[in-house]
Design an enzyme around this catalytic site. Structure first.
Site, PDB file in Angstrom:
ATOM      1  N   CYS A  49       0.833  -1.195   0.000  1.00 39.15           N
ATOM      2  CA  CYS A  49       0.000   0.000   0.000  1.00 39.15           C
ATOM      3  C   CYS A  49       0.874   1.254   0.000  1.00 39.15           C
ATOM      4  O   CYS A  49       1.884   1.312   0.685  1.00 39.15           O
ATOM      5  CB  CYS A  49      -0.951   0.098   1.189  1.00 39.15           C
ATOM      6  N   ARG A  59       4.286  -0.584  -4.824  1.00 39.52           N
ATOM      7  CA  ARG A  59       3.981  -0.975  -3.444  1.00 39.52           C
ATOM      8  C   ARG A  59       2.716  -1.824  -3.352  1.00 39.52           C
ATOM      9  O   ARG A  59       2.483  -2.516  -2.360  1.00 39.52           O
ATOM     10  CB  ARG A  59       3.794   0.277  -2.573  1.00 39.52           C
ATOM     11  N   TRP A  73      -2.605  -2.902  -1.598  1.00 43.29           N
ATOM     12  CA  TRP A  73      -2.263  -4.328  -1.630  1.00 43.29           C
ATOM     13  C   TRP A  73      -3.142  -4.943  -0.541  1.00 43.29           C
ATOM     14  O   TRP A  73      -2.940  -4.692   0.647  1.00 43.29           O
ATOM     15  CB  TRP A  73      -0.778  -4.546  -1.329  1.00 43.29           C
ATOM     16  N   ASN A  77      -2.050   2.405   5.402  1.00 43.05           N
ATOM     17  CA  ASN A  77      -1.128   1.319   5.033  1.00 43.05           C
ATOM     18  C   ASN A  77      -0.765   0.610   6.322  1.00 43.05           C
ATOM     19  O   ASN A  77      -0.178   1.208   7.218  1.00 43.05           O
ATOM     20  CB  ASN A  77       0.129   1.908   4.372  1.00 43.05           C
ATOM     21  N   GLY A  78      -1.144  -0.656   6.435  1.00 42.97           N
ATOM     22  CA  GLY A  78      -0.842  -1.403   7.661  1.00 42.97           C
ATOM     23  C   GLY A  78      -2.002  -2.305   8.016  1.00 42.97           C
ATOM     24  O   GLY A  78      -2.842  -2.606   7.165  1.00 42.97           O
ATOM     25  N   GLU A 136      17.386 -18.582  -4.937  1.00 43.63           N
ATOM     26  CA  GLU A 136      17.035 -17.268  -5.491  1.00 43.63           C
ATOM     27  C   GLU A 136      16.547 -17.400  -6.943  1.00 43.63           C
ATOM     28  O   GLU A 136      15.593 -16.739  -7.346  1.00 43.63           O
ATOM     29  CB  GLU A 136      18.255 -16.334  -5.388  1.00 43.63           C
ATOM     30  N   LYS A 141      12.917 -16.144  -8.184  1.00 46.04           N
ATOM     31  CA  LYS A 141      12.740 -15.170  -9.281  1.00 46.04           C
ATOM     32  C   LYS A 141      11.753 -15.703 -10.313  1.00 46.04           C
ATOM     33  O   LYS A 141      10.852 -15.000 -10.744  1.00 46.04           O
ATOM     34  CB  LYS A 141      14.068 -14.857  -9.980  1.00 46.04           C
ATOM     35  N   GLU A 190       8.116 -15.833  -8.930  1.00 46.76           N
ATOM     36  CA  GLU A 190       7.525 -14.510  -8.717  1.00 46.76           C
ATOM     37  C   GLU A 190       6.985 -13.892 -10.001  1.00 46.76           C
ATOM     38  O   GLU A 190       5.902 -13.334  -9.999  1.00 46.76           O
ATOM     39  CB  GLU A 190       8.596 -13.544  -8.174  1.00 46.76           C
ATOM     40  N   HIS A 196      17.687 -37.410  -2.417  1.00 49.04           N
ATOM     41  CA  HIS A 196      16.944 -37.743  -1.199  1.00 49.04           C
ATOM     42  C   HIS A 196      15.435 -37.552  -1.375  1.00 49.04           C
ATOM     43  O   HIS A 196      14.707 -37.475  -0.391  1.00 49.04           O
ATOM     44  CB  HIS A 196      17.470 -36.909  -0.029  1.00 49.04           C
ATOM     45  N   LYS A 232       6.073  -4.732  -3.416  1.00 50.64           N
ATOM     46  CA  LYS A 232       7.513  -4.562  -3.244  1.00 50.64           C
ATOM     47  C   LYS A 232       7.942  -4.624  -1.780  1.00 50.64           C
ATOM     48  O   LYS A 232       8.844  -5.364  -1.430  1.00 50.64           O
ATOM     49  CB  LYS A 232       7.926  -3.226  -3.866  1.00 50.64           C
TER      50      LYS A 232
HETATM   51  C1  AGP Z   1      12.285 -10.568  -3.921  1.00 50.39           C
HETATM   52  O1  AGP Z   1      12.238 -10.678  -5.293  1.00 50.39           O
HETATM   53  C2  AGP Z   1      11.028 -10.375  -3.229  1.00 50.39           C
HETATM   54  N1  AGP Z   1      10.166  -9.446  -3.817  1.00 50.39           N
HETATM   55  C3  AGP Z   1      11.024 -10.459  -1.723  1.00 50.39           C
HETATM   56  O2  AGP Z   1      11.389 -11.771  -1.395  1.00 50.39           O
HETATM   57  C4  AGP Z   1      11.909  -9.478  -0.918  1.00 50.39           C
HETATM   58  O3  AGP Z   1      13.262  -9.747  -1.135  1.00 50.39           O
HETATM   59  C5  AGP Z   1      11.554  -9.593   0.577  1.00 50.39           C
HETATM   60  O4  AGP Z   1      10.210  -9.272   0.749  1.00 50.39           O
HETATM   61  C6  AGP Z   1      12.426  -8.741   1.452  1.00 50.39           C
HETATM   62  O5  AGP Z   1      12.285  -7.387   1.167  1.00 50.39           O
HETATM   63  P1  AGP Z   1      13.278  -6.316   1.757  1.00 50.39           P
HETATM   64  O6  AGP Z   1      14.639  -6.625   1.189  1.00 50.39           O
HETATM   65  O7  AGP Z   1      12.754  -5.003   1.292  1.00 50.39           O
HETATM   66  O8  AGP Z   1      13.287  -6.462   3.243  1.00 50.39           O
END
Ligand code: AGP
Length: 610
Positions: free
Chosen positions: A2, A27, A74, A100-101, A483, A487, A490, A506, A605
């Protein structure tokens, strides 16, 4: 998670609010709304879906007025619908609020308000706050009403509130959700969740602290605590380059941010290396050098991509500084009873510096007496302010929801911390010099990988129809496998899992057949042969292999179906290179599938709620 914005001044509020929402769209982007006051009259518009839906809705509407608030959502409580979009209003439609929250005790508050006759139209927690403020506002002015209502609230908030009873006023407040005040002129102010919404109008900002209320009128601004006593504050200059928050010809922010990564490493090490002496100069860490020298344990807390950067840091610090390191998801850390004392250091890693779970872990660690350190990108963010010492990662604004350049900057700073702490604990000058030299060569090596973008695109497009992927790696490249999978998930919505290469036998190997490809990270490092054996086991079961290998490795050619080459570097720094093909692969698979790369579904984000 948000974005909120409020504008008060002499200009028309609508274009400033819409531009601010556009800049904060990363956001959250499942609905948006705004309310503009023109004297005592107020016009509110809310629309589910992307910001463009709100834009289309208001294009030909007369929304004159120089006071207004806007929101990009969001969803937490209630689906993304027009009704649940912000702003929310009270029974008398006098109060309008953006939030926001999360108001955790909203059900209790709602019940009490319903008993007093309040009716609710949305499923949100925010609407409750509008009605609560209404109750207090019957007797007192807006800032007093907001302060009183906030005392009843349990949870986290960044809010902007207006009232038709006092139409030349915005009251904003924060607890656990970021809020920045931009001072444009005397009597002209913008308050927003993010400086990016403020930057086009002013560089003078005040980062509001938890528990602070900011009241904006044409006569000036005041910043107070919840008991409305004025508090000291500092006006800071934001030095972000505005061009960094534009796509500059790239189709997506994500691709632009991937392409910037040579410069990002350069910026992260600039002024921080003493190559001749094999030393890292990290100001915040130097101030705590004695205590750092005596810690006997380091816990790294972070989420998502930042946590994978932390895992690379764990391997570096254990190998080169001999410090026992644990990496923990901040969500878990905060709810168990971690054993911490003054000889424990906790290092939080965060791009945004606003991730609610990581903030909570930082606060828990501080309470328990640990030395709390940070590697944060956003200057002035909550984590940057909360930690005892830290090193900014200097990646510049990262807009794409999928984190790319922030990861590379975090790992680079972790290498600097390894150098700093390693030299405190017996690392030789020669080893220090070697790490420093290799770090300085990284930007050029990154460029050679980026030059292979077309080849990586071609490979990615050939595999874009696969429904599942494994990503495997070992030692320093194990976190990169995680990672790489994150990626791809996501931004392409394809199922992907990251594993240690040795873990496959395993269990996961049961899934392998000719339709289940694996991206294998197999640079020529200390575990090269071991990883190669794991790849052979997958090939023996008809699995397709896309390998990321070291330049000059001819052996891998005959085993893998496709190979992407990266230059040779020190083993501990390999992740900084090997992650780039992961990012480009995910990007081009998602592009081929026509996904919404910068704003993937269901994500935001900064995760500023629990
Ligand atoms: C990464 O591609 C993500 N969008 C997410 O995992 C992100 O890294 C995580 O939410 C942590 O965010 P920050 O680094 O702003 O704390």
């Amino acid at each position: 998670m948000c974005g909120i914005i409020g504008y008060i001044g002499q200009k028309d509020a609508k274009p400033i609010i819409m531009d601010g929402l556009k800049r904060m769209e990363y956001r959250g982007y499942d609905s948006a709304g705004l309310a503009i006051l023109n004297g005592k009259s107020v016009k509110m518009h809310k629309k589910a879906g992307k910001l463009v839906n709100l834009q289309n809705e208001i294009t030909d509407k007369d929304l004159a007025g120089s006071v207004g608030i806007g929101h990009i959502r969001w969803a937490t409580h209630g689906a993304p619908t027009d009704e649940n979009a912000h702003p929310h209003t009270d029974s008398a439609e006098e109060i309008y609020i953006n939030h926001n929250g999360i108001i955790e005790n909203y059900l209790t508050l709602k019940k009490a308000l319903e008993e007093k006759g309040h009716e609710f139209y949305s499923e949100t927690d925010t609407e409750v706050l509008a009605h609560l403020i209404e109750e207090y506002h019957k007797e007192v002015n807006l800032e007093k009403a907001v302060a009183a209502a906030l005392k009843d609230v349990v949870g986290a908030y960044g809010i902007a509130v207006v009232s038709t009873k006092e139409p030349k006023k915005i009251v904003a407040a924060r607890l656990g959700s970021p809020l920045v005040l931009g001072i444009v002129n005397d009597g002209e102010y913008i308050v927003a969740s993010d400086v990016s919404a403020i930057m086009p109008h002013t560089r003078e900002v005040v980062y509001l602290q938890d528990g602070e209320i900011c009241t904006l009128t044409p006569e000036g601004y005041t910043i107070t605590n919840l008991t409305l006593e004025e508090v000291d504050h500092t006006i800071e200059q934001v030095d972000w380059d505005v061009s960094k928050v534009q796509k500059q010809g790239y189709p997506h922010f994500m691709l632009k941010e991937i392409m910037e990564q040579g410069d990002v490493v350069h910026d992260a090490i600039r002024g921080r290396l003493r190559p001749e002496e094999g030393l890292a100069h990290l100001r915040g860490f130097i101030e705590h050098a004695d205590r750092l020298k005596n810690i006997d344990r380091l816990i790294i807390v972070a989420m998502g991509t930042a946590m994978y950067a932390g895992m690379v840091g764990e391997y570096m610090l254990e190998e080169y500084a001999g410090i026992p390191v644990e990496v923990e998801s901040a969500t878990e850390f905060r709810y168990r009873k971690p054993v911490i004392d003054e000889r424990t250091a906790v290092l939080a890693i965060s791009q945004s510096g606003e991730t609610a779970d990581t903030i909570a872990a930082v606060r828990e660690a501080k309470l328990k007496g640990a030395l709390v350190l940070g590697v944060v990108n956003v200057v002035g963010s909550t984590i940057a302010r909360d930690v005892d010492a830290g090193a900014y990662s200097h990646a510049g604004p990262e807009i794409g929801v999928a984190s790319t350049k922030a990861f590379i900057s975090q790992v680079t700073v972790l290498a600097l911390i390894t150098l700093f702490m390693g030299r405190q604990r017996g690392m030789s000058v020669v080893t220090g010099q070697r790490i420093a030299k290799e770090l300085m060569e990284l930007p050029e090596k990154i460029e050679t990988i980026l030059k292979q973008t077309d080849a990586i695109k071609e490979i990615a497009e050939r595999y874009a129809d696969s429904r599942d992927f494994f990503f495997i790696g070992r030692k320093y490249n194990y976190p990169i496998a995680m990672e790489g999978a994150l990626k791809l998930k996501e931004i392409s919505y394809i199922h992907a899992e990251g594993y240690g290469a040795g873990d496959m036998k395993h269990g996961p190997i049961a899934l392998i057949d000719e339709d289940f490809p694996t991206v294998a990270l197999v640079p020529q490092d200390s575990v090269y042969e071991k990883t190669l054996s794991s790849i052979q086991e997958l090939k023996a079961r008809s699995g397709k292999i896309i390998a990321v290998a070291t330049e000059g490795d001819t052996a891998i050619d005959s085993i893998a179906d496709d190979v992407i080459y990266i230059p040779k570097t020190l083993e501990m720094l390999t992740p900084i290179l090997s992650v780039i093909p992961m990012q480009l692969f995910a990007y081009y698979v998602a592009a081929k599938l026509d996904r919404d790369i910068d704003q993937p579904r269901n994500l935001a984000k900064s995760v500023t709620v629990e």
